[in-house]
Structure formats: structure tokens, C-alpha cells
Design an enzyme around this catalytic site. Structure first.
Site, PDB file in Angstrom:
ATOM      1  N   ALA A 147       8.741  -4.891  12.534  1.00  0.00           N
ATOM      2  CA  ALA A 147       8.963  -5.673  11.299  1.00  0.00           C
ATOM      3  C   ALA A 147      10.455  -5.855  11.037  1.00  0.00           C
ATOM      4  CB  ALA A 147       8.308  -4.951  10.125  1.00  0.00           C
ATOM      5  N   THR A 163       0.333  -2.954   8.761  1.00  0.00           N
ATOM      6  CA  THR A 163      -0.847  -2.250   8.249  1.00  0.00           C
ATOM      7  C   THR A 163      -1.981  -2.331   9.270  1.00  0.00           C
ATOM      8  OG1 THR A 163      -2.436  -2.044   6.419  1.00  0.00           O
ATOM      9  CG2 THR A 163      -1.704  -4.279   6.971  1.00  0.00           C
ATOM     10  N   HIS A 199      -1.299   1.663  -4.309  1.00  0.00           N
ATOM     11  CA  HIS A 199      -1.633   3.080  -4.136  1.00  0.00           C
ATOM     12  C   HIS A 199      -0.692   4.006  -4.883  1.00  0.00           C
ATOM     13  CE1 HIS A 199      -3.851   1.933  -0.164  1.00  0.00           C
ATOM     14  NE2 HIS A 199      -4.539   1.623  -1.240  1.00  0.00           N
ATOM     15  N   GLN A 255       0.848  -1.201   0.000  1.00  0.00           N
ATOM     16  CA  GLN A 255       0.000   0.000   0.000  1.00  0.00           C
ATOM     17  C   GLN A 255       0.885   1.253   0.000  1.00  0.00           C
ATOM     18  OE1 GLN A 255      -3.588  -0.669   2.889  1.00  0.00           O
ATOM     19  NE2 GLN A 255      -1.895  -1.892   3.661  1.00  0.00           N
ATOM     20  N   CYS A 278       1.471  20.269 -22.415  1.00  0.00           N
ATOM     21  CA  CYS A 278       0.158  20.540 -23.043  1.00  0.00           C
ATOM     22  C   CYS A 278      -0.587  21.631 -22.269  1.00  0.00           C
ATOM     23  CB  CYS A 278      -0.686  19.257 -23.061  1.00  0.00           C
ATOM     24  SG  CYS A 278      -1.511  18.918 -21.483  1.00  0.00           S
ATOM     25  N   GLU A 305       1.263  -3.903  17.255  1.00  0.00           N
ATOM     26  CA  GLU A 305       0.064  -4.035  18.118  1.00  0.00           C
ATOM     27  C   GLU A 305      -1.016  -4.800  17.362  1.00  0.00           C
ATOM     28  OE1 GLU A 305      -0.723   0.098  18.832  1.00  0.00           O
ATOM     29  OE2 GLU A 305      -1.659   0.400  16.874  1.00  0.00           O
TER      30      GLU A 305
HETATM   31  N1  APR Z   1       6.685  -2.783  12.595  1.00  0.00           N
HETATM   32  C1  APR Z   1       5.468  -3.342  12.327  1.00  0.00           C
HETATM   33  N2  APR Z   1       4.307  -2.637  12.346  1.00  0.00           N
HETATM   34  C2  APR Z   1       4.387  -1.319  12.643  1.00  0.00           C
HETATM   35  C3  APR Z   1       5.612  -0.674  12.932  1.00  0.00           C
HETATM   36  C4  APR Z   1       6.793  -1.469  12.898  1.00  0.00           C
HETATM   37  N3  APR Z   1       8.000  -0.951  13.156  1.00  0.00           N
HETATM   38  N4  APR Z   1       5.349   0.643  13.205  1.00  0.00           N
HETATM   39  C5  APR Z   1       4.012   0.811  13.075  1.00  0.00           C
HETATM   40  N5  APR Z   1       3.429  -0.361  12.751  1.00  0.00           N
HETATM   41  C6  APR Z   1       2.012  -0.620  12.466  1.00  0.00           C
HETATM   42  C7  APR Z   1       1.019   0.180  13.274  1.00  0.00           C
HETATM   43  O1  APR Z   1       0.702  -0.495  14.490  1.00  0.00           O
HETATM   44  C8  APR Z   1      -0.203   0.201  12.318  1.00  0.00           C
HETATM   45  O2  APR Z   1      -1.018  -0.955  12.532  1.00  0.00           O
HETATM   46  O3  APR Z   1       1.807  -0.227  11.125  1.00  0.00           O
HETATM   47  C9  APR Z   1       0.431   0.099  10.927  1.00  0.00           C
HETATM   48  C10 APR Z   1       0.344   1.387  10.138  1.00  0.00           C
HETATM   49  O4  APR Z   1      -1.026   1.628   9.883  1.00  0.00           O
HETATM   50  P1  APR Z   1      -1.433   2.913   9.022  1.00  0.00           P
HETATM   51  O5  APR Z   1      -0.673   4.106   9.489  1.00  0.00           O
HETATM   52  O6  APR Z   1      -2.927   2.952   9.008  1.00  0.00           O
HETATM   53  O7  APR Z   1      -0.892   2.619   7.555  1.00  0.00           O
HETATM   54  P2  APR Z   1      -1.552   1.701   6.443  1.00  0.00           P
HETATM   55  O8  APR Z   1      -2.273   0.544   7.051  1.00  0.00           O
HETATM   56  O9  APR Z   1      -0.497   1.400   5.444  1.00  0.00           O
HETATM   57  O10 APR Z   1      -2.641   2.702   5.767  1.00  0.00           O
HETATM   58  C11 APR Z   1      -3.287   2.252   4.599  1.00  0.00           C
HETATM   59  O11 APR Z   1      -4.192   4.476   4.317  1.00  0.00           O
HETATM   60  O12 APR Z   1      -3.741   6.733   4.427  1.00  0.00           O
HETATM   61  C12 APR Z   1      -3.941   5.670   3.563  1.00  0.00           C
HETATM   62  O13 APR Z   1      -3.134   5.374   1.383  1.00  0.00           O
HETATM   63  C13 APR Z   1      -2.720   5.425   2.718  1.00  0.00           C
HETATM   64  O14 APR Z   1      -1.674   3.349   2.064  1.00  0.00           O
HETATM   65  C14 APR Z   1      -2.225   4.060   3.160  1.00  0.00           C
HETATM   66  C15 APR Z   1      -3.494   3.411   3.670  1.00  0.00           C
END
Ligand code: APR
Length: 242
Positions: free
Chosen positions: A229, A186, A118, A100, A148, A213
């Protein structure tokens, strides 16, 4: 972090493994995530920055924000999680990344099959004639214009916009057919991207979550590793190599 024998056996015997990633996998590269306590969306409004109407209303502001993010991204580099996934290509017959993220870090780490749901912050296009531009765009009064005369925008999927059909179709196919489906960094709240988790579950995939979490999908996965990660993925790689 203890990696289970089940995880290792599943990955080693897999015909194909999908790594589905979100902003969390790039957090350790210094790229801010969107949600949670330090999330971008706590301070800024996505409806003002990441949608087409906002862009037409105030292209300078939207461009200023994306140029700021691009600066952070271009100064960042793949972390040990991206690198471990890329190295797993040497030990697993079919490794597919579905991300994403728009930061290009999986490709820069060496992953060969990367579906970008994305878009990618290094690509741009003209909203009038759809000419693609990479980095060579020049700004006049804070707005890049196409030859253009049309407005150039980042090649990023904004809220309410369709995902690139080819990337999503290929991602759905890979998710439905894979043996192991990793869900890394994510919050799994944005659709249709998050629907791929359920596509994998409906197939034959063994679902493994890696997050600091629990999330909305923690209750449906087969295993969860609650940790960074950048620590968990290299540990899984080490076990596979031995
Ligand atoms: N290792 C593993 N997980 C992590 C770490 C880490 N070091 N740091 C943060 N996280 C986790 C958080 O706990 C959270 O669950 O990563 C996740 C990030 O979530 P979001 O900020 O919501 O990002 P994402 O899920 O990619 O958002 C999806 O939303 O804003 C739009 O287009 C944008 O692609 C994005 C989409």
C-alpha cells in the site's frame, strides 16, 4: 507499479472516494497484521484476548496485551499510504476513510473524515458507568479502575460485539453513494465490516483493491493492485496531481 488510466480517470472524476482499510495499511508502520504468515492470530487466540468474557475472566492479561499493542502503536507513525490518502483530500472533493484499524494512524496522517468501525486504542471506558477515559488511566495491580469502582476497558470492538452504530451507519451510507471504493490491506473476512464492500458494489462504486496478495473479494473488484500500500497509494496520488 503501473497505475491504469481507468483508475486515474475514475478517481479524478469522482464526486466521492472511500478508502476502506485494514491492518495491512499499517503493516509498513511496523504494526503486525492479524492473519497470513506473520499474523497475530497465528500465535495468540482471539477468543482469549479480544472478547468480553475473556476480559472479565482475566482483565490483567487482556490489559497487558493491549498495553503492549498500544506501545507499538504509539511508537509508530503514519506511512506513505496513510499520508497519500490524506493528501488526496486536496484533489478530490469528498474523501472518506472507513477503517477497521484501531491505531489512529489515518487521523494522525491528516485524514479529516475517518469512520472507526472497531474503535480506537487511545480511548477507554468504564464498563459500569461508561465514563470515557483517554490516556490518563492508572493501573492498580495491572487493572485500571474507574472512580465509580468499575473496570475500565479499551474502547475496541471485540469479537461478538456490536460495531458503533453511528460509525457503521455513516460507513454504509458513504459506501453506497461513493463513485470509487478502495479496499486496502484487508483480508475481508470479518463481518459486518466486510459487508461494506458489497454495499459499495451494489451502489455505483468502481472497486479497486490494493493488497500484497489476492483475497476473498479479489474476484468481485474492478481492478486489483498487488503491491505494498505504501508504494501503490503514493503512485496513484502522483498521477492525480499531474
Ligand atoms: N500493503 C497492502 N496489503 C498488505 C500489506 C501491505 N504492505 N501487508 C499485508 N497486507 C494485507 C494482507 O495480505 C492481508 O490481506 O493486509 C491484509 C491484513 O489482513 P488481516 O490481518 O486479516 O487484517 P484485517 O483484514 O484488518 O482484519 C480485520 O480482524 O482481528 C480482527 O478486529 C480485527 O480489524 C481486524 C479485523
Amino acid at each position: 507499479m503501473k497505475i491504469s488510466d481507468e483508475t486515474i480517470d475514475r478517481v479524478k472524476s469522482a464526486g466521492s472516494v472511500v478508502f476502506f482499510s485494514g491492518a495491512g495499511i499499517s503493516a509498513e508502520s511496523g504494526i503486525p497484521i492479524f492473519r497470513g504468515k506473520d499474523g497475530i492470530w497465528n500465535k495468540l487466540k482471539p477468543e482469549e484476548l479480544a472478547n468480553f468474557d475473556a476480559f472479565l475472566r482475566n482483565p490483567q492479561m487482556v490489559w497487558e496485551w493491549y498495553e503492549h499493542r498500544k506501545k507499538i502503536i504509539l511508537e509508530s507513525k503514519p506511512n506513505s499510504a496513510h499520508l497519500a490518502i490524506a493528501e488526496m483530500q486536496n484533489f478530490i472533493s469528498n474523501v472518506i476513510v472507513i477503517t477497521q484499524n484501531i491505531d489512529n494512524l489515518h487521523k494522525r496522517a491528516g485524514s479529516k473524515i475517518v469512520y472507526e468501525l472497531h474503535g480506537n486504542i487511545e480511548r477507554n471506558y468504564c464498563i459500569k458507568c461508561h465514563t470515557m477515559y483517554n490516556r490518563e488511566i492508572e493501573f492498580i495491580d495491572g487493572i485500571p479502575k474507574c472512580k465509580c469502582g468499575g473496570l475500565i476497558r479499551p474502547d475496541i470492538v471485540w469479537f461478538g460485539e456490536f460495531l458503533p452504530q453511528d460509525q457503521f451507519n455513516a460507513s454504509e451510507k458513504a459506501s453506497g453513494e461513493c463513485d470509487v471504493f478502495f479496499i486496502i490491506g484487508t483480508s475481508a473476512v470479518v463481518y459486518p465490516a466486510a459487508s461494506l464492500i458489497y454495499t459499495a458494489k451494489a451502489g455505483k462504486a468502481y472497486l479497486i483493491e490494493v493488497n500484497i496478495e489476492s483475497t476473498e473479494i479479489s474476484h468481485i473488484v474492478n481492478e486489483s493492485y498487488f503491491g505494498q500500500a505504501g508504494e501503490v497509494l503514493p503512485e496513484i496520488l502522483e498521477k492525480i496531481k499531474n
